[in-house]
Design a protein around this motif. Sequence first.
Motif, PDB file in Angstrom:
ATOM      1  N   HIS A 212      52.479  53.955  36.981  1.00  0.00           N
ATOM      2  CA  HIS A 212      51.226  53.322  36.567  1.00  0.00           C
ATOM      3  C   HIS A 212      51.463  51.826  36.443  1.00  0.00           C
ATOM      4  N   VAL A 213      50.585  51.035  37.037  1.00  0.00           N
ATOM      5  CA  VAL A 213      50.654  49.578  36.964  1.00  0.00           C
ATOM      6  C   VAL A 213      49.442  49.065  36.207  1.00  0.00           C
ATOM      7  N   SER A 214      49.702  48.220  35.228  1.00  0.00           N
ATOM      8  CA  SER A 214      48.626  47.559  34.496  1.00  0.00           C
ATOM      9  C   SER A 214      48.772  46.065  34.711  1.00  0.00           C
ATOM     10  N   SER A 215      47.791  45.471  35.366  1.00  0.00           N
ATOM     11  CA  SER A 215      47.845  44.050  35.716  1.00  0.00           C
ATOM     12  C   SER A 215      46.784  43.285  34.949  1.00  0.00           C
ATOM     13  N   VAL A 216      47.220  42.356  34.090  1.00  0.00           N
ATOM     14  CA  VAL A 216      46.273  41.566  33.296  1.00  0.00           C
ATOM     15  C   VAL A 216      46.322  40.084  33.659  1.00  0.00           C
ATOM     16  N   GLY A 217      47.256  39.697  34.515  1.00  0.00           N
ATOM     17  CA  GLY A 217      47.365  38.299  34.914  1.00  0.00           C
ATOM     18  C   GLY A 217      46.672  38.038  36.235  1.00  0.00           C
ATOM     19  N   GLY A 218      47.104  36.968  36.882  1.00  0.00           N
ATOM     20  CA  GLY A 218      46.525  36.650  38.181  1.00  0.00           C
ATOM     21  C   GLY A 218      45.167  35.998  38.113  1.00  0.00           C
ATOM     22  N   SER A 219      44.925  35.191  37.074  1.00  0.00           N
ATOM     23  CA  SER A 219      43.635  34.500  36.985  1.00  0.00           C
ATOM     24  C   SER A 219      43.454  33.489  38.108  1.00  0.00           C
ATOM     25  N   HIS A 220      44.557  32.948  38.613  1.00  0.00           N
ATOM     26  CA  HIS A 220      44.485  31.898  39.622  1.00  0.00           C
ATOM     27  C   HIS A 220      44.828  32.403  41.020  1.00  0.00           C
ATOM     28  N   GLY A 221      45.144  33.681  41.134  1.00  0.00           N
ATOM     29  CA  GLY A 221      45.509  34.267  42.414  1.00  0.00           C
ATOM     30  C   GLY A 221      46.000  35.687  42.177  1.00  0.00           C
ATOM     31  N   PRO A 222      46.269  36.435  43.242  1.00  0.00           N
ATOM     32  CA  PRO A 222      46.703  37.827  43.074  1.00  0.00           C
ATOM     33  C   PRO A 222      48.152  37.917  42.593  1.00  0.00           C
ATOM     34  N   GLU A 223      48.408  38.752  41.584  1.00  0.00           N
ATOM     35  CA  GLU A 223      49.792  38.987  41.181  1.00  0.00           C
ATOM     36  C   GLU A 223      50.319  40.309  41.745  1.00  0.00           C
ATOM     37  N   LEU A 224      49.440  41.077  42.417  1.00  0.00           N
ATOM     38  CA  LEU A 224      49.833  42.329  43.049  1.00  0.00           C
ATOM     39  C   LEU A 224      49.672  42.216  44.555  1.00  0.00           C
ATOM     40  N   ASP A 225      50.560  42.851  45.288  1.00  0.00           N
ATOM     41  CA  ASP A 225      50.511  42.770  46.749  1.00  0.00           C
ATOM     42  C   ASP A 225      49.465  43.730  47.314  1.00  0.00           C
ATOM     43  N   PRO A 226      48.972  43.481  48.528  1.00  0.00           N
ATOM     44  CA  PRO A 226      47.943  44.331  49.125  1.00  0.00           C
ATOM     45  C   PRO A 226      48.365  45.792  49.261  1.00  0.00           C
ATOM     46  N   GLY A 227      49.642  46.058  49.493  1.00  0.00           N
ATOM     47  CA  GLY A 227      50.099  47.426  49.649  1.00  0.00           C
ATOM     48  C   GLY A 227      49.922  48.250  48.386  1.00  0.00           C
ATOM     49  N   THR A 228      50.182  47.634  47.233  1.00  0.00           N
ATOM     50  CA  THR A 228      50.001  48.336  45.962  1.00  0.00           C
ATOM     51  C   THR A 228      48.525  48.666  45.753  1.00  0.00           C
ATOM     52  N   VAL A 229      47.656  47.701  46.029  1.00  0.00           N
ATOM     53  CA  VAL A 229      46.215  47.930  45.877  1.00  0.00           C
ATOM     54  C   VAL A 229      45.747  48.989  46.869  1.00  0.00           C
ATOM     55  N   ARG A 230      46.271  48.954  48.074  1.00  0.00           N
ATOM     56  CA  ARG A 230      45.873  49.910  49.123  1.00  0.00           C
ATOM     57  C   ARG A 230      46.198  51.348  48.733  1.00  0.00           C
ATOM     58  N   ASP A 231      47.371  51.549  48.148  1.00  0.00           N
ATOM     59  CA  ASP A 231      47.856  52.908  47.904  1.00  0.00           C
ATOM     60  C   ASP A 231      47.467  53.470  46.540  1.00  0.00           C
ATOM     61  N   ALA A 232      46.955  52.630  45.655  1.00  0.00           N
ATOM     62  CA  ALA A 232      46.712  53.070  44.281  1.00  0.00           C
ATOM     63  C   ALA A 232      45.285  53.567  44.076  1.00  0.00           C
ATOM     64  N   THR A 233      45.137  54.444  43.091  1.00  0.00           N
ATOM     65  CA  THR A 233      43.820  54.767  42.568  1.00  0.00           C
ATOM     66  C   THR A 233      43.462  53.679  41.574  1.00  0.00           C
ATOM     67  N   LEU A 234      42.270  53.099  41.721  1.00  0.00           N
ATOM     68  CA  LEU A 234      41.935  51.858  41.032  1.00  0.00           C
ATOM     69  C   LEU A 234      41.066  52.090  39.793  1.00  0.00           C
ATOM     70  N   PHE A 235      41.396  51.343  38.728  1.00  0.00           N
ATOM     71  CA  PHE A 235      40.647  51.391  37.478  1.00  0.00           C
ATOM     72  C   PHE A 235      40.451  49.966  36.971  1.00  0.00           C
ATOM     73  N   ALA A 236      39.373  49.741  36.230  1.00  0.00           N
ATOM     74  CA  ALA A 236      39.077  48.422  35.674  1.00  0.00           C
ATOM     75  C   ALA A 236      38.225  48.585  34.424  1.00  0.00           C
ATOM     76  N   GLU A 237      38.006  47.470  33.693  1.00  0.00           N
ATOM     77  CA  GLU A 237      37.138  47.524  32.507  1.00  0.00           C
ATOM     78  C   GLU A 237      35.674  47.634  32.900  1.00  0.00           C
ATOM     79  N   TRP A 238      35.303  46.965  34.009  1.00  0.00           N
ATOM     80  CA  TRP A 238      33.895  46.912  34.406  1.00  0.00           C
ATOM     81  C   TRP A 238      33.827  46.825  35.921  1.00  0.00           C
ATOM     82  N   HIS A 239      32.688  47.225  36.477  1.00  0.00           N
ATOM     83  CA  HIS A 239      32.551  47.232  37.929  1.00  0.00           C
ATOM     84  C   HIS A 239      32.593  45.823  38.509  1.00  0.00           C
ATOM     85  N   GLY A 240      32.240  44.824  37.702  1.00  0.00           N
ATOM     86  CA  GLY A 240      32.258  43.449  38.174  1.00  0.00           C
ATOM     87  C   GLY A 240      33.635  42.958  38.561  1.00  0.00           C
ATOM     88  N   ALA A 241      34.694  43.663  38.126  1.00  0.00           N
ATOM     89  CA  ALA A 241      36.046  43.281  38.539  1.00  0.00           C
ATOM     90  C   ALA A 241      36.175  43.290  40.056  1.00  0.00           C
TER      91      ALA A 241
END
Length: 316
Positions: A212-241
């Motif tokens: 499980h990865v919890s990412s709270v940083g990256g306000s100025h750019g992505p802190e996670l690579d595209p591969g992690t986002v591609r392969d993961a099931t995604l969750f957020a606080e709100w749909h606007g994320a």
Amino acid sequence: MSEILFLDAARTRSALDPHRVLAAVTTALVAIGRDEVSVPPRIAAHTPHGLLGAMPGHVPGLGLAAKLVSVFADPARPGRSSHRGIVALFDETDGRPLALMDAEPLTEIRTAATATLSARALARPDVDRVAVVGTGAQARAQIALLAALDPQTPVSVAGRDPGRAGSAAALHPAGRVAVSIEEAVRGAGTVFCCTGAVRPVIDRAWLAPGTHVSSVGGSHGPELDPGTVRDATLFAEWHGAATTRPPSGAHELQDLPAGRSVTLLGSVLGGEHPGRRDDGELTLFKSTGHAALDVAAAHVADSVARAEAWGTRVAL
């Protein structure tokens, strides 16, 4: 004549009881998931040197609050910015101003609480090591909260500065410094990313099945690579994320392919969504912050401070 309670940074921090913050943030996240909160889009006034953002919100049963935060370049840290602000809490029934408090410790703990709740809800139950990537204020807040809630599970801390990583790791009884981010992440059941990165600091190849990865940083750019986002099931606080552009939305969740969905963490906490589906699933919680979480933390700070007779009361 009404009175307002003023809490400076030290009193705000002291009044933010970790267990009560977790409970209040859970209530706020569930309310977000059920569309029970009132939170308008974020707005900001810009100057040549920075901005002033305004984030009001109402959560039934917790209150009505607004955070004002300035974001300006920090001359002492080239390429970095400073965040300074205040949170004002109002009575949700008659609109009376109740309290004014420092935004920095409040934002730190509500963000750490949200990330921790994501791990509790989405990580595998057999996690035997946690990694924290980052050594700044938010990473330290995350480590301190983990220490308060679970001082036994080992925490590996990684960052660019070994000295800062050491002082951050010392906040946890089972904390240790990793020689690299890769070393910290490999084999960790839960990874907390709390950086000011403008480019990815995590590589998909480092993440074992079921992480499980919890990412709270990256306000100025992505802190996670595209591969992690591609392969993961995604969750957020709100749909606007995923549906709003940064900085309100997450850099990592922009322009998702058709068919990719983002589940609200509050829907998992509220029982409307099962969350993790199997032990091999990679889960990713991407936090962008939400005004309802500020309301939750402000409610706790105000309640605790009044019970302890802390702070300064000012007549309006």
